[in-house]
Design an enzyme around this catalytic site. Structure first.
Site, short mmCIF file in Angstrom:
data_model
loop_
_atom_site.label_atom_id
_atom_site.label_comp_id
_atom_site.label_asym_id
_atom_site.label_seq_id
_atom_site.Cartn_x
_atom_site.Cartn_y
_atom_site.Cartn_z
N PRO A 1 -18.15 -1.64 9.62
CA PRO A 1 -17.19 -0.53 9.47
C PRO A 1 -17.91 0.74 9.02
O PRO A 1 -18.79 0.70 8.16
CB PRO A 1 -16.25 -1.05 8.38
CG PRO A 1 -16.26 -2.53 8.58
CD PRO A 1 -17.68 -2.86 8.96
N CYS A 2 -17.51 1.84 9.63
CA CYS A 2 -18.33 3.05 9.52
C CYS A 2 -17.49 4.29 9.28
O CYS A 2 -17.93 5.40 9.53
CB CYS A 2 -19.12 3.22 10.82
SG CYS A 2 -18.07 3.06 12.30
N GLN A 3 -16.25 4.11 8.79
CA GLN A 3 -15.36 5.27 8.66
C GLN A 3 -15.95 6.36 7.79
O GLN A 3 -15.71 7.55 8.00
CB GLN A 3 -14.01 4.81 8.09
CG GLN A 3 -13.12 4.11 9.11
CD GLN A 3 -13.46 2.64 9.27
OE1 GLN A 3 -14.49 2.16 8.81
NE2 GLN A 3 -12.59 1.92 9.94
N PHE B 1 -18.84 7.51 7.76
CA PHE B 1 -19.82 8.34 8.47
C PHE B 1 -19.23 9.00 9.71
O PHE B 1 -19.92 9.70 10.43
CB PHE B 1 -21.02 7.49 8.89
CG PHE B 1 -21.68 6.78 7.75
CD1 PHE B 1 -22.03 7.46 6.59
CD2 PHE B 1 -21.96 5.43 7.83
CE1 PHE B 1 -22.65 6.80 5.54
CE2 PHE B 1 -22.57 4.76 6.78
CZ PHE B 1 -22.91 5.45 5.63
N ASN C 1 -22.75 1.61 15.93
CA ASN C 1 -22.11 2.37 14.86
C ASN C 1 -21.80 3.78 15.34
O ASN C 1 -22.13 4.14 16.48
CB ASN C 1 -23.01 2.40 13.61
CG ASN C 1 -22.21 2.29 12.34
OD1 ASN C 1 -21.49 3.22 11.97
ND2 ASN C 1 -22.32 1.16 11.64
#
Length: 356
Positions: A81-83, A85, A121
């Site tokens: 999960p990369c919210q 960034f 990502n």
């Protein structure tokens, strides 16, 4: 080496990455997904996979190995999960604990010692997340992995959508070359043009609205070819919206208050998609007019959940196993496009065979 090439899918969501891995020839033996609706969707579409509905922090590498018929894992793939960034959240500067999940992926890699790592990502991981990303790269290098990473445009690989993703490919003691583009925006190098919205959804029948699904026994019985009920004001806005153009083409009197006197802001909201271009990035807001350019090119509606799934290159019969619109949109919008995943996974599969 066994004839079976095994893979593990971390942070699997609804299973878009697993579709690509399987199509490329991998046997996906185990996966993990915390969110219950995404987990259910994964499980119903991939019943042969041992999938954990748990926080990855609670699972040891040995647990992922238990389902492997070879006693090992050839590839660890994942989309942490990369919210924190994402460019969509760049105005929020506070720390997001999900950013650190990249090191949970590292922990599993360290424990399983796969031959190949494949990670996807948001591009922002290399900017806003630079310190974490560089630490991750340093650690896998120390384990003997030779890595390469790039930011790729999924439309260059046959997805009818523009979406830039950071991809890392790493081999234990060997490099994995990146796949060459299969499509092109302008047709250079004699490649086919980018796939368009028309290619993906032009043959779809009229969807049903969320309120209409009550008579059908729920949206799953409409195979999630479902749109939200639209307000009268949004219908007026959509009538004035021009395919491919921004909300600035909508008369000021019809604009939301936040856009009436300010020309700044996200240009795609309240917009219509264009038939002869790829869609923009499909997100968890894909059936909400105020969250992006998700208006249908001709009809007075947004795209449906099923149409969004087709733009993410999910198979047409892929089951979205939830009764909730918000959850269905998140399952679809958070996925790695299946076709893109397959192209990357094929390159990994070839590298595995070449480095037996």
């Amino acid at each position: 080496m066994s004839n079976i090439s095994t893979a593990v899918d971390l942070f699997s969501g609804g299973g878009g990455l697993t579709v690509g891995l399987k199509n490329a020839g991998f046997s996906v033996v185990s996966a993990v997904e915390l969110e219950p609706n995404a987990f259910n969707t994964y499980k119903i579409n991939h019943p042969e996979v041992s999938v954990f509905n748990k926080d990855i922090k609670t699972i040891s590498g040995d647990k992922f190995l238990e389902a492997s018929p070879t006693g090992m894992v050839d590839l660890v793939a994942g989309c942490p999960p990369c919210q924190g960034f994402s460019s969509l959240t760049s105005k929020y500067r506070r720390f997001d604990p999900r950013n650190e999940l990249i090191f949970e992926m590292y922990r599993v890699i360290e424990q399983l010692k796969p031959k190949i790592i494949m990670m996807e990502n948001v591009p922002g991981l290399a900017q806003k997340g630079k310190e974490l990303f560089e630490e991750f790269l340093r650690r896998i290098s120390e384990l003997g992995y030779m890595y390469e990473w790039r930011v790729l445009q999924v439309a260059d690989y046959g997805v009818p959508q523009t979406r830039r993703r950071l991809v890392l490919l790493a081999g234990k003691g060997f490099h994995i070359p990146f796949p060459e583009p299969t499509h092109s925006r302008t047709g250079e190098n004699d490649l086919p043009l980018w796939r368009t919205l028309r290619d993906a959804i032009s043959d779809m029948p009229e969807p049903v609205t969320l309120s209409q699904t009550k008579k059908l026994g729920g949206p799953k019985n409409a195979k999630w070819h479902v749109v939200r009920d639209m307000s009268a004001q949004n219908i007026k806005r959509l009538k004035k919206a021009i395919p491919g153009e921004s909300w600035r083409k909508i008369p000021k009197k019809l604009r939301p208050d936040c856009h009436k006197d300010i020309e700044a802001g996200f240009p795609n909201v309240y917009g219509r998609l264009s038939w002869d271009k790829p869609s923009g990035t499909i997100t968890g807001g894909c059936t909400t007019l105020s969250k992006g350019r998700f208006g249908h090119p001709e009809e007075l509606r947004t795209i449906s959940v099923r149409e969004a799934a087709l733009l993410q290159t999910f198979p047409p019969d892929y089951i979205i196993d939830t009764d909730y619109m918000e959850k269905a949109c998140m399952i679809v919008g958070n996925a790695l496009p299946c076709t893109f995943a397959e192209v990357l996974a094929r390159r990994c599969f070839e590298a595995l065979r070449q480095n037996e």
